[in-house]
Motif scaffolding. Structure first.
Motif, PDB file in Angstrom:
ATOM      1  N   ALA A  67     -16.401 -20.144  -3.846  1.00 42.24           N
ATOM      2  CA  ALA A  67     -15.800 -21.302  -3.178  1.00 42.24           C
ATOM      3  C   ALA A  67     -15.223 -22.282  -4.203  1.00 42.24           C
ATOM      4  O   ALA A  67     -14.149 -22.850  -3.993  1.00 42.24           O
ATOM      5  N   LEU A  68     -15.920 -22.457  -5.310  1.00 41.36           N
ATOM      6  CA  LEU A  68     -15.453 -23.365  -6.362  1.00 41.36           C
ATOM      7  C   LEU A  68     -14.154 -22.857  -6.979  1.00 41.36           C
ATOM      8  O   LEU A  68     -13.204 -23.623  -7.195  1.00 41.36           O
ATOM      9  N   ILE A  69     -14.103 -21.563  -7.278  1.00 43.06           N
ATOM     10  CA  ILE A  69     -12.906 -20.988  -7.894  1.00 43.06           C
ATOM     11  C   ILE A  69     -11.721 -21.081  -6.944  1.00 43.06           C
ATOM     12  O   ILE A  69     -10.609 -21.444  -7.332  1.00 43.06           O
ATOM     13  N   LYS A  70     -11.945 -20.756  -5.676  1.00 38.66           N
ATOM     14  CA  LYS A  70     -10.867 -20.816  -4.685  1.00 38.66           C
ATOM     15  C   LYS A  70     -10.315 -22.232  -4.571  1.00 38.66           C
ATOM     16  O   LYS A  70      -9.095 -22.447  -4.556  1.00 38.66           O
ATOM     17  N   ALA A  71     -11.215 -23.222  -4.483  1.00 39.01           N
ATOM     18  CA  ALA A  71     -10.778 -24.617  -4.349  1.00 39.01           C
ATOM     19  C   ALA A  71     -10.075 -25.101  -5.616  1.00 39.01           C
ATOM     20  O   ALA A  71      -9.114 -25.874  -5.544  1.00 39.01           O
ATOM     21  N   SER A  72     -10.531 -24.655  -6.791  1.00 39.39           N
ATOM     22  CA  SER A  72      -9.895 -25.063  -8.046  1.00 39.39           C
ATOM     23  C   SER A  72      -8.480 -24.503  -8.148  1.00 39.39           C
ATOM     24  O   SER A  72      -7.560 -25.161  -8.636  1.00 39.39           O
ATOM     25  N   LYS A  73      -8.295 -23.270  -7.688  1.00 34.63           N
ATOM     26  CA  LYS A  73      -6.957 -22.689  -7.695  1.00 34.63           C
ATOM     27  C   LYS A  73      -6.026 -23.457  -6.760  1.00 34.63           C
ATOM     28  O   LYS A  73      -4.848 -23.676  -7.073  1.00 34.63           O
ATOM     29  N   GLN A  74      -6.556 -23.898  -5.630  1.00 37.42           N
ATOM     30  CA  GLN A  74      -5.755 -24.693  -4.701  1.00 37.42           C
ATOM     31  C   GLN A  74      -5.363 -26.025  -5.333  1.00 37.42           C
ATOM     32  O   GLN A  74      -4.231 -26.499  -5.157  1.00 37.42           O
TER      33      GLN A  74
END
Length: 290
Positions: A104-111
């Motif tokens: 979830a952290l990686i996905k949100a950081s990419k966004q």
């Protein structure tokens, strides 16, 4: 045979270099004697003591694609206080709740990286161009202290060198090596996720009168954050305090700002009309004469 053996070992090494971030062994703990920023209300005192980012002092994860905030809270009232949420707001006003999952952290950081990229701004996994005087970490001559030069919007936090090696290896390695890469990546991801979940402080948290706790909170990368906002309840009423981080975390994860002198020169040159070439000016003068 030896040549083939050495080649296989090299390919394996190149492939493993692209297996993603891993936990740093024997990483030193973050400083405990710092107060980056703080705020208080009649009921609660809150201090941001440290922010762990990729390659910063105290960081336990190589090339972490997230931020880890350490927030000390203390109930200074005579009644229990329940902390229900802690939100971090970035420089664009976008707010994020704490997360306890690596994916979830990686996905949100990419966004986040894509959102800033749309505005023409690169996002860095490390400190970026921040002065970070509150954290005791000054910028280098190049303006990047402990900073990855790779935008998250491109490779999702992997280093450019390992990505290049991994690409080269991916074109050449055999099936067994690719299988090994996948296994190593999965193992590292599992260990990283397990460590995040173990460190992460689940909310809500209740503080007895006079009690103090350290909250360990994970967020997607938040460039140059404005505030850390804490929502809490006491006696049925909901309250909120905000830790102002605009000065202390100025420039976090963003490119270094241009020096004032260079900016002034650019402004001055833009204000002046373009000079005519010397040849054109001489020709115009000659044609004006009878």
């Amino acid at each position: 045979m030896n040549i083939r053996l050495h080649g296989a070992v090299l390919l394996m090494a190149l492939a493993l270099s692209a297996c993603g971030a891993k936990i740093v062994k024997n990483a030193p703990p973050p400083p405990t004697d710092r107060i980056v920023a703080e705020a208080a209300s009649p009921h609660l005192q809150a201090q941001l003591t440290w922010v762990l980012v990729s390659e910063s002092p105290g960081s336990w994860a190589e090339e972490a694609v997230w931020d880890e905030y350490l927030v000390r809270v203390r109930n200074i009232s005579s009644l229990p206080v329940e902390i229900s949420g802690v939100v971090v707001e970035d420089s664009s006003g976008q707010a994020a709740m704490t997360m306890g999952s690596r994916s979830a952290l990686i996905k949100a950081s990419k966004q986040t990286a894509k959102r800033y990229k749309a505005q023409g701004v690169a996002v860095y996994t490390g400190l970026g161009g921040a002065g970070m005087t509150a954290l005791g970490m000054g910028s280098t001559v190049a303006g990047l202290a402990y900073g990855s030069t790779l935008s998250l919007g491109i490779m999702g936090g992997a280093s450019s060198s390992s990505a290049a090696l991994g690409t080269a290896a991916g074109l050449m390695v055999t099936g067994p090596v690719l299988g090994t890469v996948g296994v190593v990546r999965a193992v590292r991801a599992h260990k990283m996720d397990k460590r995040i979940r173990a460190r992460h402080t689940p909310l809500p948290v209740t503080l007895a009168p006079g009690e103090e706790k350290m909250l360990d909170l994970f967020y997607p990368i938040m460039p140059s954050p404005n505030t850390v906002a804490i929502t809490y309840r006491q006696g049925g009423a909901e309250n909120r305090i905000e830790i102002d981080t605009r000065q202390a975390l100025l420039g976090l994860h963003l490119p270094p700002a241009k020096p004032a002198g260079d900016q002034a020169k650019a402004t001055a040159s833009a204000a002046q009309p373009p000079a005519k070439p010397a040849g054109d000016e001489a020709a115009a003068t000659a044609s004006a004469q009878p």
